[in-house]
Structures are given as structure tokens and as C-alpha cells.
Design a protein around this motif. Structure first.
Motif, mmCIF file in Angstrom:
data_model
loop_
_atom_site.group_PDB
_atom_site.id
_atom_site.type_symbol
_atom_site.label_atom_id
_atom_site.label_comp_id
_atom_site.label_asym_id
_atom_site.label_seq_id
_atom_site.Cartn_x
_atom_site.Cartn_y
_atom_site.Cartn_z
ATOM 1 N N VAL A 85 -58.584 22.187 -11.325
ATOM 2 C CA VAL A 85 -57.886 20.955 -10.952
ATOM 3 C C VAL A 85 -57.754 20.894 -9.436
ATOM 4 C CG1 VAL A 85 -55.792 19.593 -11.228
ATOM 5 C CG2 VAL A 85 -56.597 21.036 -13.103
ATOM 6 N N VAL A 86 -58.181 19.772 -8.862
ATOM 7 C CA VAL A 86 -58.043 19.557 -7.416
ATOM 8 C C VAL A 86 -56.722 18.851 -7.166
ATOM 9 C CG1 VAL A 86 -59.023 18.489 -5.363
ATOM 10 C CG2 VAL A 86 -60.539 19.414 -7.140
ATOM 11 N N ILE A 87 -55.783 19.551 -6.552
ATOM 12 C CA ILE A 87 -54.449 19.003 -6.313
ATOM 13 C C ILE A 87 -54.398 18.364 -4.936
ATOM 14 C CG2 ILE A 87 -51.999 19.535 -6.097
ATOM 15 C CD1 ILE A 87 -52.417 21.821 -8.040
ATOM 16 N N ASN A 88 -54.068 17.098 -4.930
ATOM 17 C CA ASN A 88 -53.925 16.339 -3.691
ATOM 18 C C ASN A 88 -52.445 16.219 -3.361
ATOM 19 O OD1 ASN A 88 -54.011 14.598 -1.549
ATOM 20 N ND2 ASN A 88 -55.257 13.031 -2.570
ATOM 21 N N ASP A 89 -52.062 16.686 -2.188
ATOM 22 C CA ASP A 89 -50.650 16.660 -1.796
ATOM 23 C C ASP A 89 -50.087 15.246 -1.737
ATOM 24 O OD1 ASP A 89 -50.659 19.403 -1.582
ATOM 25 O OD2 ASP A 89 -51.127 19.403 0.567
ATOM 26 N N GLU A 90 -50.962 14.276 -1.526
ATOM 27 C CA GLU A 90 -50.500 12.899 -1.404
ATOM 28 C C GLU A 90 -50.293 12.231 -2.763
ATOM 29 O OE1 GLU A 90 -53.264 10.825 1.036
ATOM 30 O OE2 GLU A 90 -52.864 12.025 2.835
ATOM 31 N N ALA A 91 -50.929 12.768 -3.805
ATOM 32 C CA ALA A 91 -50.827 12.172 -5.138
ATOM 33 C C ALA A 91 -49.749 12.888 -5.952
ATOM 34 C CB ALA A 91 -52.165 12.248 -5.860
ATOM 35 N N ALA A 92 -49.058 12.133 -6.806
ATOM 36 C CA ALA A 92 -48.046 12.720 -7.676
ATOM 37 C C ALA A 92 -48.717 13.607 -8.717
ATOM 38 C CB ALA A 92 -47.241 11.610 -8.346
ATOM 39 N N MET A 93 -47.980 14.595 -9.217
ATOM 40 C CA MET A 93 -48.519 15.518 -10.212
ATOM 41 C C MET A 93 -48.975 14.782 -11.468
ATOM 42 S SD MET A 93 -49.273 18.674 -10.771
ATOM 43 C CE MET A 93 -48.310 19.564 -9.535
ATOM 44 N N ALA A 94 -48.184 13.794 -11.890
ATOM 45 C CA ALA A 94 -48.539 13.032 -13.088
ATOM 46 C C ALA A 94 -49.837 12.262 -12.884
ATOM 47 C CB ALA A 94 -47.412 12.073 -13.450
ATOM 48 N N GLN A 95 -50.020 11.672 -11.709
ATOM 49 C CA GLN A 95 -51.244 10.933 -11.397
ATOM 50 C C GLN A 95 -52.448 11.864 -11.415
ATOM 51 O OE1 GLN A 95 -51.393 7.530 -10.798
ATOM 52 N NE2 GLN A 95 -53.619 7.730 -10.783
ATOM 53 N N THR A 96 -52.300 13.027 -10.803
ATOM 54 C CA THR A 96 -53.387 14.009 -10.777
ATOM 55 C C THR A 96 -53.731 14.478 -12.188
ATOM 56 O OG1 THR A 96 -52.680 14.788 -8.588
ATOM 57 C CG2 THR A 96 -54.127 16.232 -9.850
ATOM 58 N N GLY A 97 -52.698 14.749 -12.980
ATOM 59 C CA GLY A 97 -52.914 15.250 -14.335
ATOM 60 C C GLY A 97 -53.596 14.252 -15.240
ATOM 61 N N ILE A 98 -53.163 12.992 -15.198
ATOM 62 C CA ILE A 98 -53.750 12.001 -16.099
ATOM 63 C C ILE A 98 -55.176 11.651 -15.693
ATOM 64 C CG2 ILE A 98 -52.993 9.872 -14.918
ATOM 65 C CD1 ILE A 98 -52.229 8.819 -17.721
ATOM 66 N N GLU A 99 -55.455 11.663 -14.404
ATOM 67 C CA GLU A 99 -56.830 11.435 -13.959
ATOM 68 C C GLU A 99 -57.746 12.573 -14.399
ATOM 69 O OE1 GLU A 99 -56.730 10.884 -9.761
ATOM 70 O OE2 GLU A 99 -55.888 8.851 -9.859
ATOM 71 N N PHE A 100 -57.230 13.784 -14.359
ATOM 72 C CA PHE A 100 -58.027 14.950 -14.748
ATOM 73 C C PHE A 100 -58.287 14.964 -16.254
ATOM 74 C CE2 PHE A 100 -58.206 19.385 -16.208
ATOM 75 C CZ PHE A 100 -59.315 19.824 -15.507
ATOM 76 N N TYR A 101 -57.232 14.870 -17.064
ATOM 77 C CA TYR A 101 -57.387 14.998 -18.514
ATOM 78 C C TYR A 101 -58.004 13.767 -19.159
ATOM 79 C CZ TYR A 101 -54.843 19.401 -18.638
ATOM 80 O OH TYR A 101 -54.471 20.710 -18.466
ATOM 81 N N SER A 102 -57.979 12.632 -18.464
ATOM 82 C CA SER A 102 -58.648 11.442 -19.001
ATOM 83 C C SER A 102 -60.157 11.634 -19.089
ATOM 84 C CB SER A 102 -58.329 10.219 -18.132
ATOM 85 O OG SER A 102 -56.963 9.878 -18.226
ATOM 86 N N ASN A 103 -60.679 12.575 -18.299
ATOM 87 C CA ASN A 103 -62.103 12.883 -18.351
ATOM 88 C C ASN A 103 -62.465 13.814 -19.503
ATOM 89 O OD1 ASN A 103 -62.671 11.408 -15.939
ATOM 90 N ND2 ASN A 103 -61.922 13.134 -14.715
ATOM 91 N N PHE A 104 -61.440 14.321 -20.194
ATOM 92 C CA PHE A 104 -61.673 15.240 -21.323
ATOM 93 C C PHE A 104 -60.859 14.757 -22.523
ATOM 94 C CE2 PHE A 104 -61.939 17.582 -17.334
ATOM 95 C CZ PHE A 104 -63.225 18.123 -17.416
ATOM 96 N N PRO A 105 -61.242 13.595 -23.081
ATOM 97 C CA PRO A 105 -60.468 13.021 -24.191
ATOM 98 C C PRO A 105 -60.413 13.957 -25.401
ATOM 99 C CG PRO A 105 -62.613 11.937 -23.981
ATOM 100 C CD PRO A 105 -62.452 12.794 -22.771
ATOM 101 N N GLY A 106 -59.223 14.068 -25.957
ATOM 102 C CA GLY A 106 -59.040 14.864 -27.162
ATOM 103 C C GLY A 106 -58.657 16.313 -26.926
ATOM 104 N N LEU A 107 -58.792 16.802 -25.703
ATOM 105 C CA LEU A 107 -58.527 18.222 -25.439
ATOM 106 C C LEU A 107 -57.065 18.587 -25.716
ATOM 107 C CD1 LEU A 107 -59.458 20.998 -24.349
ATOM 108 C CD2 LEU A 107 -58.747 20.211 -22.084
ATOM 109 N N LEU A 108 -56.139 17.924 -25.024
ATOM 110 C CA LEU A 108 -54.728 18.241 -25.222
ATOM 111 C C LEU A 108 -54.240 17.809 -26.606
ATOM 112 C CD1 LEU A 108 -52.946 17.523 -21.819
ATOM 113 C CD2 LEU A 108 -53.668 19.698 -22.798
ATOM 114 N N GLY A 109 -54.795 16.706 -27.100
ATOM 115 C CA GLY A 109 -54.406 16.243 -28.427
ATOM 116 C C GLY A 109 -54.792 17.245 -29.499
#
Length: 235
Positions: A22-46
Motif C-alpha cells: 500500500v502506497v500511503i500518501n500523507d496528504e490523503a486520508a487513511m480511509a481514502q487510501t484504503g478504499i482506493e486500494f481495496y477497490s482494485n481487489f473486489p471480494g478480497l475483504l468480503g
């Protein structure tokens, strides 16, 4: 099954994080970073939370199994019944909590991935933040589940302590149950302040709880837990 599913997902996540850092951007919120990351892997967390929910619901058989082993002991009957109710309630709450979290986060990921609407994106991020990062309703259910499970562990560990051959497992279970209760109350206290700083501590306790389950399960499968030989020594 309970132990193996949890271990398999631990290994999967370790490998997955190594292959997809995961590439963490200090300017982006954690939730924004997380949803952008996991949206590329549908079904993984589910699938992660869904399979864990299934095994937690299946684990209701554990307190039922221990209840059956102790049911002939009249002096332990009330404690045995309390442990049965607490254990079944705990695993059921845990399973329902994981199911709720799985459905919620996958809905948020799908909404974020399939629409370009700014309002929908903001709602998806807030939903992911509330359901996954902040815990929302699911963390409260986790805490209730852990309080129930800690009582199950402690009561049946007291029963196991009465057997000479299971004193060490009984002591270990009482320690795990006591730490679970302390961790759950502390987590609830901090949750009221919108903080989840007890998460890592409770995860560590969860590993000890899993070890206790493995120890008990192996003894039950091997038929080692029996009241016939030590009936006179039961409290």
C-alpha cells in the motif's frame, strides 16, 4: 477448521501485502487510501470476513461439545449451562459481526468503483471509514462477543482444572479469559471516545484464545476429555 481458516488468512494477507504494498500518501486520508486500494481487489475483504463469519458460526459446536462432556456432572450443571449459553452467544455474535462488516465494506468498494459521482464517492469513503476503520456497530458486537467468549473459556477452564490431566489447560484458559475481559472493557472505554487503540492488544489476546481452542479441540477429537476417571475430583 476454526484455527486453520484463521491461519490461512493470516498467510494470505502477509503474501498479499508483500506482492501489493500500500502506497500511503500523507496528504490523503487513511480511509481514502484504503478504499482506493481495496477497490482494485473486489471480494478480497468480503471473502476474508465472510469465511471467518462462517467458521465462527460453525464454532458454536465447541461449547456444545464441552457441554456434552460435562453434562453428567450434577454439581457442575448450572455452570455448564451458563458456559454453553455464553459460548454459543459469543460465537454467534462474532459471526454476525463479521458478516455485517463483509457486506458493508464490499458495498462501499462496489459503489466507489462503479460510479463517478462525487457524492457517492464521499459516501462510500465515509461508509468504509465507519464500518472498517472506526469499527462502527461491528466493534461493539466484537466486544460483546469477546465478553461472552471469555466467560465460556473461564467457566469450562475451571471445569477442566478439576481433572489432574488438564490442570495446565485449565490455568491457561483462566488466564486467557481474564485478559479477554480486561481487554474488552478497556476497548469499550476507548470506543466511547471514538478510539480503537486497543485493537492490536485484543488481536494478540485473540491469538491466545485460538491456541486454547486448538488445545481443547485436539483433546476432544482424541477422546481425551472424559469425566469417568476423575468424577470424584470434580468440584
Amino acid at each position: 477448521m476454526h484455527v486453520s481458516i484463521l491461519i490461512i488468512w493470516m498467510v494470505i494477507h502477509i503474501l498479499f501485502n508483500q506482492l501489493n504494498p500500500v502506497v500511503i500518501n500523507d496528504e490523503a486520508a487513511m480511509a481514502q487510501t484504503g478504499i482506493e486500494f481495496y477497490s482494485n481487489f473486489p471480494g478480497l475483504l468480503g471473502f476474508d470476513h465472510g469465511s471467518k463469519a462462517f467458521v465462527m458460526l460453525l464454532s458454536v459446536l465447541l461449547p456444545i461439545g464441552l457441554y456434552i462432556h460435562f453434562k453428567e456432572l450434577k454439581i457442575f450443571r448450572l455452570k455448564n449451562t451458563i458456559a454453553l449459553v455464553a459460548g454459543c452467544s459469543g460465537f454467534t455474535l462474532y459471526g454476525l459481526s463479521l458478516m455485517l462488516q463483509a457486506v458493508t465494506v464490499e458495498y462501499a468498494f462496489n459503489l466507489y468503483r462503479t460510479t463517478e459521482d462525487t457524492v457517492a464517492h464521499s459516501f462510500a469513503v465515509l461508509l468504509y471509514d465507519w464500518a472498517m476503520l472506526e469499527g462502527g456497530l461491528s466493534v461493539s458486537m466484537y466486544i460483546l462477543a469477546n465478553l461472552c467468549l471469555s466467560r465460556w473459556v473461564m467457566i469450562h477452564s475451571i471445569g477442566l482444572f478439576s481433572f489432574n490431566s488438564f490442570k495446565k489447560i485449565g490455568i491457561f484458559g483462566c488466564i486467557v479469559g481474564a485478559i479477554q475481559i480486561i481487554g474488552s472493557f478497556l476497548a469499550w472505554f476507548f470506543l466511547m471516545q471514538a478510539k480503537q487503540n486497543m485493537h492490536d492488544f485484543n488481536e494478540a489476546i485473540g491469538l491466545l484464545f485460538t491456541i486454547w481452542i486448538a488445545m481443547i479441540s485436539f483433546q476432544m477429537i482424541r477422546g481425551k476429555i472424559t469425566i469417568k476417571e476423575d468424577r470424584s475430583r470434580i468440584l
